[in-house]
Structure formats: structure tokens, C-alpha cells
Design a protein around this motif. Structure first.
Motif, mmCIF file in Angstrom:
data_model
loop_
_atom_site.group_PDB
_atom_site.id
_atom_site.type_symbol
_atom_site.label_atom_id
_atom_site.label_comp_id
_atom_site.label_asym_id
_atom_site.label_seq_id
_atom_site.Cartn_x
_atom_site.Cartn_y
_atom_site.Cartn_z
ATOM 1 N N LYS A 1 1.136 4.040 -3.174
ATOM 2 C CA LYS A 1 0.875 5.478 -2.991
ATOM 3 C C LYS A 1 1.800 6.310 -3.870
ATOM 4 O O LYS A 1 1.434 7.410 -4.312
ATOM 5 C CB LYS A 1 1.075 5.855 -1.519
ATOM 6 C CG LYS A 1 0.718 7.302 -1.173
ATOM 7 C CD LYS A 1 -0.775 7.539 -1.244
ATOM 8 C CE LYS A 1 -1.189 8.833 -0.560
ATOM 9 N NZ LYS A 1 -0.593 10.043 -1.098
ATOM 10 N N ASP A 2 2.995 5.795 -4.152
ATOM 11 C CA ASP A 2 3.923 6.504 -5.034
ATOM 12 C C ASP A 2 3.499 6.405 -6.500
ATOM 13 O O ASP A 2 3.919 7.216 -7.328
ATOM 14 C CB ASP A 2 5.339 5.931 -4.876
ATOM 15 C CG ASP A 2 5.913 6.188 -3.489
ATOM 16 O OD1 ASP A 2 5.539 7.208 -2.875
ATOM 17 O OD2 ASP A 2 6.730 5.368 -3.021
ATOM 18 N N ALA B 1 -7.840 7.219 7.728
ATOM 19 C CA ALA B 1 -8.018 6.305 6.601
ATOM 20 C C ALA B 1 -9.480 6.161 6.189
ATOM 21 O O ALA B 1 -10.382 6.197 7.024
ATOM 22 C CB ALA B 1 -7.449 4.934 6.951
ATOM 23 N N VAL C 1 -3.306 2.342 5.076
ATOM 24 C CA VAL C 1 -3.703 3.600 4.441
ATOM 25 C C VAL C 1 -3.286 4.790 5.304
ATOM 26 O O VAL C 1 -2.808 5.811 4.794
ATOM 27 C CB VAL C 1 -5.221 3.624 4.174
ATOM 28 C CG1 VAL C 1 -5.670 5.005 3.705
ATOM 29 C CG2 VAL C 1 -5.595 2.575 3.134
ATOM 30 N N GLN C 2 -3.447 4.662 6.607
ATOM 31 C CA GLN C 2 -3.026 5.758 7.489
ATOM 32 C C GLN C 2 -1.521 5.976 7.410
ATOM 33 O O GLN C 2 -1.050 7.117 7.410
ATOM 34 C CB GLN C 2 -3.443 5.466 8.931
ATOM 35 C CG GLN C 2 -4.930 5.532 9.166
ATOM 36 C CD GLN C 2 -5.298 5.971 10.572
ATOM 37 O OE1 GLN C 2 -6.242 6.726 10.755
ATOM 38 N NE2 GLN C 2 -4.583 5.500 11.558
ATOM 39 N N LYS D 1 -2.993 10.411 6.974
ATOM 40 C CA LYS D 1 -4.295 10.985 7.298
ATOM 41 C C LYS D 1 -5.223 9.894 7.832
ATOM 42 O O LYS D 1 -4.913 8.709 7.778
ATOM 43 C CB LYS D 1 -4.926 11.615 6.051
ATOM 44 C CG LYS D 1 -4.093 12.698 5.388
ATOM 45 C CD LYS D 1 -4.758 13.169 4.103
ATOM 46 C CE LYS D 1 -3.917 14.202 3.375
ATOM 47 N NZ LYS D 1 -4.542 14.616 2.091
ATOM 48 N N ALA E 1 0.384 5.213 4.822
ATOM 49 C CA ALA E 1 0.737 5.685 3.483
ATOM 50 C C ALA E 1 0.347 7.139 3.257
ATOM 51 O O ALA E 1 1.071 7.890 2.594
ATOM 52 C CB ALA E 1 0.077 4.801 2.427
ATOM 53 N N THR E 2 -0.795 7.549 3.804
ATOM 54 C CA THR E 2 -1.305 8.897 3.530
ATOM 55 C C THR E 2 -1.007 9.898 4.635
ATOM 56 O O THR E 2 -1.025 11.103 4.398
ATOM 57 C CB THR E 2 -2.831 8.860 3.316
ATOM 58 O OG1 THR E 2 -3.477 8.444 4.538
ATOM 59 C CG2 THR E 2 -3.200 7.896 2.198
ATOM 60 N N ASP F 1 -1.729 8.585 -6.205
ATOM 61 C CA ASP F 1 -1.887 9.377 -4.982
ATOM 62 C C ASP F 1 -3.310 9.223 -4.443
ATOM 63 O O ASP F 1 -4.152 10.098 -4.595
ATOM 64 C CB ASP F 1 -1.571 10.844 -5.274
ATOM 65 C CG ASP F 1 -1.519 11.685 -4.007
ATOM 66 O OD1 ASP F 1 -1.351 11.107 -2.913
ATOM 67 O OD2 ASP F 1 -1.656 12.922 -4.110
ATOM 68 N N TYR F 2 -3.571 8.107 -3.788
ATOM 69 C CA TYR F 2 -4.921 7.794 -3.322
ATOM 70 C C TYR F 2 -5.179 8.348 -1.919
ATOM 71 O O TYR F 2 -4.261 8.660 -1.168
ATOM 72 C CB TYR F 2 -5.155 6.279 -3.340
ATOM 73 C CG TYR F 2 -4.265 5.476 -2.411
ATOM 74 C CD1 TYR F 2 -4.574 5.339 -1.065
ATOM 75 C CD2 TYR F 2 -3.121 4.830 -2.889
ATOM 76 C CE1 TYR F 2 -3.773 4.599 -0.212
ATOM 77 C CE2 TYR F 2 -2.310 4.086 -2.046
ATOM 78 C CZ TYR F 2 -2.643 3.970 -0.706
ATOM 79 O OH TYR F 2 -1.842 3.236 0.135
ATOM 80 N N ASP F 3 -6.459 8.451 -1.582
ATOM 81 C CA ASP F 3 -6.887 8.885 -0.248
ATOM 82 C C ASP F 3 -7.479 7.745 0.567
ATOM 83 O O ASP F 3 -7.560 7.823 1.789
ATOM 84 C CB ASP F 3 -7.931 10.003 -0.364
ATOM 85 C CG ASP F 3 -7.355 11.261 -0.991
ATOM 86 O OD1 ASP F 3 -6.392 11.808 -0.439
ATOM 87 O OD2 ASP F 3 -7.867 11.688 -2.045
ATOM 88 N N CYS G 1 0.827 -1.214 0.000
ATOM 89 C CA CYS G 1 0.000 0.000 0.000
ATOM 90 C C CYS G 1 0.859 1.261 0.000
ATOM 91 O O CYS G 1 0.527 2.252 -0.660
ATOM 92 C CB CYS G 1 -0.935 -0.005 1.208
ATOM 93 S SG CYS G 1 -2.255 -1.240 1.130
#
Length: 226
Positions: free
Chosen positions: A58-59, A146, A138-139, A144, A141-142, A62-64, A54
């Protein structure tokens, strides 16, 4: 091998659901061409593999958030290749009234092996066990809060993800049923829940879609997916 990094790394780390021998990865059929293998999210190493995948993805994009689908797990056949052995786990004395009267229909053989034991005992936990690692990944990777949407859930899945009511139809009765389904999933501890507004299967009509959009504005998870 050597052409798809998620598979190569997963093979190296030993993260797949295996056949009854506990060694050979269970290979079924899903959307991609060729065979598919199935991550065993009950295995702690799988969370490490999934997080790395994941973060790397992200690279690329650029997902949320991440929508995890086909995670019952789904397989386009009765059990993985070359089929299920004739034993009491795959063919127990009592089988619910389900499609094709087989526990392996559209999924893996019940005697497949996961980290926690036979797939017979862990099947219903597949989506649940994938949701938390996805939320954490996700948290990471971003950086933020998730967003995770899962097709397969279990009691308690709502702590880490949302859900939708599956592939419905562009029919008035499915609009009506969505109200019941959304209230039920709140009882199951999954409050972030919605239905495919305007229906997923069939062509919708102007009037149906208009009324469904009005109803859908009250869904906790509101998405037109016609």
C-alpha cells in the motif's frame, strides 16, 4: 534469495506449499521469469505474511482493492519441478475427463503438502482460503471496506470477495452463457459476479460489444475486459 522480499520473508516464515517431503517448497512456473512458489493459505502463518505484504505494498501503490488471479493454483505444466511421482495419490484409479487426463495438469502434484494435508484434498479450497486473508489484509491496509476479486472460488467465497466467469470469447454464445453463469453463481452464494464484457479472447465487433455493454449494465460486477 535476498532480492525479493515477499519470497525471503515467506521462506523465513515457512508459508509455502511443499513437495511430498513436506519440507521443500513446490516450485512451478507462472508468469514471472524463473520458478514460482505457492503460498499455502490454509496455514495461519501465511495470513500473517500476506497481511504484512499487502500493508507494505500500500505504501508503494495506493490501491483500493486487490484482484487475486491464477489461484487454482495455476502452474504452466504438469505438476511442479521436476514432476510428479508415480503413486496412487497422483494417479488415482479414477480420473475425471479433464485436460490431459492428469490431476496435475496446469497445477501442482496432488501429493504436495499443505498445512491441512495433501493438495489432493485441498486443491479446490486454494482460492477460497486466499480470499478471506486478502479481504482482511485490504481492510487493514486501506482502513476501508475491502474490494477483492478472485478467479478461483468455492461455496461461501462470496462472503469475502467477488468473482468473474473466467476467460471467455468475443462470441454471441458467450454473451448468452454469461446470463446463466451469473445466475448459477448467485445460487453458489457468490452474488458479486460478472463476465468479461465484450469477451476476453478474440477481437470483438461493434455490434457485439454494444449489446454486451447494455447487458453488462445489469451485471452485479460490470467490467469491460476485451
Amino acid at each position: 534469495p535476498g532480492t525479493y522480499r515477499p519470497y525471503d520473508l515467506g521462506q523465513e516464515m515457512g508459508v509455502w506449499v511443499n513437495n511430498s517431503d513436506g519440507v521443500t517448497p513446490a516450485a512451478g512456473k507462472a508468469w514471472p521469469p524463473g520458478e514460482s512458489v505457492y503460498p499455502d493459505y490454509t496455514n495461519p502463518r501465511t495470513a500473517e505474511w500476506w497481511t504484512q505484504m499487502c500493508v507494505e505494498f500500500k505504501d508503494v501503490l495506493d490501491y483500493d482493492g486487490i484482484w487475486i488471479d491464477m489461484n487454482e493454483p495455476s502452474n504452466f505444466g504438469r505438476g511442479q519441478n521436476p514432476g510428479c511421482a508415480d503413486n496412487e495419490i497422483n494417479n488415482p484409479p479414477y480420473i475425471p475427463k479433464i485436460s490431459d487426463r492428469s490431476l496435475a495438469q496446469m497445477t501442482l502434484c496432488p501429493d504436495s503438502k499443505t498445512y491441512l494435508g495433501d493438495h489432493y484434498n485441498t486443491h479446490s479450497l486454494f482460492g477460497w482460503s486466499e480470499t478471506k486473508p486478502t479481504f482482511d489484509a485490504v481492510q487493514q491496509a486501506t482502513g476501508k471496506r475491502a474490494f477483492v476479486l478472485s478467479r478461483s472460488t468455492f461455496v461461501g467465497s462470496g462472503k469475502h470477495g467477488g468473482h468473474w466467469l473466467g476467460d471467455n470469447y468475443s462470441q454471441w454464445k458467450d454473451l448468452r452463457r454469461s446470463i446463466v453463469g451469473i445466475l448459477e453463481f448467485n445460487l453458489f452464494g457468490i452474488p458479486y459476479i460478472g463476465a468479461d464484457i465484450c469477451g476476453f479472447n478474440y477481437n470483438t465487433s461493434y455490434e457485439l460489444c454494444l449489446r454486451w455493454m447494455q447487458l453488462g449494465s445489469f451485471y452485479p460486477f460490470s467490467r469491460n475486459h476485451n
